[in-house]
Design an enzyme around this catalytic site. Structure first.
Site, PDB file in Angstrom:
ATOM      1  N   GLY A  29       0.940  -0.990  -0.026  1.00 30.18           N
ATOM      2  CA  GLY A  29       0.102  -0.103  -0.043  1.00 30.18           C
ATOM      3  C   GLY A  29       0.608   1.228  -0.009  1.00 30.18           C
ATOM      4  O   GLY A  29       2.152   1.051   0.419  1.00 30.18           O
ATOM      5  N   CYS A  30       0.275   2.455  -0.397  1.00 28.49           N
ATOM      6  CA  CYS A  30       0.942   3.765  -0.302  1.00 28.49           C
ATOM      7  C   CYS A  30       1.432   4.168   1.128  1.00 28.49           C
ATOM      8  O   CYS A  30       2.703   4.592   1.282  1.00 28.49           O
ATOM      9  CB  CYS A  30       0.054   4.535  -0.995  1.00 28.49           C
ATOM     10  SG  CYS A  30      -1.499   4.702  -0.292  1.00 28.49           S
ATOM     11  N   PHE A  31       0.530   4.193   1.937  1.00 31.46           N
ATOM     12  CA  PHE A  31       1.004   4.525   3.135  1.00 31.46           C
ATOM     13  C   PHE A  31       1.990   3.639   3.976  1.00 31.46           C
ATOM     14  O   PHE A  31       3.148   3.989   4.497  1.00 31.46           O
ATOM     15  CB  PHE A  31      -0.244   4.600   4.376  1.00 31.46           C
ATOM     16  CG  PHE A  31      -0.929   5.765   3.901  1.00 31.46           C
ATOM     17  CD1 PHE A  31      -0.685   7.301   4.152  1.00 31.46           C
ATOM     18  CD2 PHE A  31      -2.041   5.814   3.666  1.00 31.46           C
ATOM     19  CE1 PHE A  31      -1.376   8.363   4.078  1.00 31.46           C
ATOM     20  CE2 PHE A  31      -3.335   6.948   3.488  1.00 31.46           C
ATOM     21  CZ  PHE A  31      -2.557   7.991   3.719  1.00 31.46           C
TER      22      PHE A  31
END
Length: 345
Positions: A148-150
């Protein structure tokens, strides 16, 4: 080789297309959609006029098996869990950009994602694709769970000091901010212009589905770490993530010592850039690129370190990292098709 993208009409899908259509080892990029079959791609994305003559195809598993070498799933959660198992007996490699294959604990997935988990057999085969930390396993993967990005920004920001045991394992706090494209292309009340413009909003307080993903990887690096405090904010910009991370150190260190540690840790990671002392990155400085830029400083009064990690959520946080993993999985130089300067200003 021929590659396929399922979910080509989303932001992650079109970013994958932008990179792969110019990739030197990709002969053809075939685009699939579950909702817009037989529609010209430029109808969804007019900015590709005269650059793309592709038509969206229906998802045909047998046709994909016969024609595709690597399949990218740029889909919402829930699609990969049912689609990926159909390729277990094939030679097709799967790079899944949704969260379906990231969590090894099925109960954790169902708790945080509020939907049924993928089967145990598939999760056991899936490799977590954080390129800088899991390269050897990525090389051998058939099923790859793109992070995921986070989690990408947060884990890269913490990995060196977590793995070395330099932080109090109960002290990690992450304050993360994201641009609106992270919510996807389908508009909602929360992403309406008049809701986002001139506004900063916290959301999913202590409930973000990326929390267990971050904790899982940090625990793999240091088994003493079990939980972190993590919250996210939506800010009025299109792309970018900034994770501002706070943690208490276990001993007395200088900022210079930690910067040297980070530079050494990431010396073979071409997309991680460590800033000089007293220099901190901004999201604009990685815009449109696959870089993760990190700056840090120790507060000598409190014994805490502040780490700032920034990425473009659609690039290093999604499509860019997926292509980086594609390169590693196929034995290409990992920077192929990706090593370009950020767009600025």
């Amino acid at each position: 080789m021929k590659v396929g993208i399922i979910g080509a009409t989303g932001y992650g899908g079109v970013e994958l297309y932008r990179i792969l259509s110019n990739h030197p080892f990709v002969e053809e990029c075939i685009l699939y959609s579950s909702s817009e079959m037989d529609v010209p791609y430029i109808q969804s994305f007019p900015h590709l006029t005269e650059l793309s003559d592709h038509t969206l195809r229906k998802i045909d598993v047998e046709e994909i098996k016969n024609n595709i070498t690597v399949l990218f799933l740029a889909t919402p959660p829930g699609v990969s869990r049912s689609l990926s198992p159909q390729f277990t007996e094939s030679n097709v490699k799967i790079i899944d950009l949704s969260g379906d294959l990231r969590l090894k604990d099925r109960n954790e997935y169902e708790k945080w994602y509020k939907r049924p988990s993928a089967e145990e057999e598939l999760l056991e085969k899936a490799v977590y694709g954080l390129s800088e930390l899991n390269k050897q396993a990525i090389k051998e993967a058939q099923f790859l769970a793109n992070p995921g990005c986070f989690p990408t920004a947060t884990i890269l920001g913490l990995a060196p000091i977590v793995e070395k045991g330099l932080v109090n394992e109960q002290s990690i706090i992450v304050d993360a901010k994201t641009g609106v494209s992270g919510a996807g292309r389908n508009a909602s009340h929360a992403t309406h212009y008049s809701e986002v413009n001139e506004n900063v909003k916290i959301y999913k307080v202590h409930e973000h589905q990326h929390i267990p993903e971050i904790e899982q990887m940090l625990h793999n690096l240091n088994e003493k770490i079990t939980y972190i405090s993590f919250n996210t904010h939506l800010i009025p910009m299109t792309r970018g993530i900034m994770a501002t991370i706070y943690a208490s150190l276990t001993d007395s260190y200088t900022t210079e010592q930690l910067l040297d540690l980070y530079k050494d840790y990431y010396q073979h990671s071409p997309f991680v850039r460590i800033r000089k002392q007293n220099e901190f990155p901004a999201t604009k400085e990685v815009y449109g690129s696959n870089f993760c830029d990190i700056g840090l400083k120790i507060d000598e009064r409190t014994g805490r370190v502040t780490i700032v990690s920034v990425i473009d959520n659609l690039m290093k946080g999604a499509a860019g990292q997926a292509v980086q993993n594609f390169n590693i999985m196929n034995g290409f130089e990992e920077t192929t098709g990706l090593y370009s300067a950020p767009i600025y200003p």
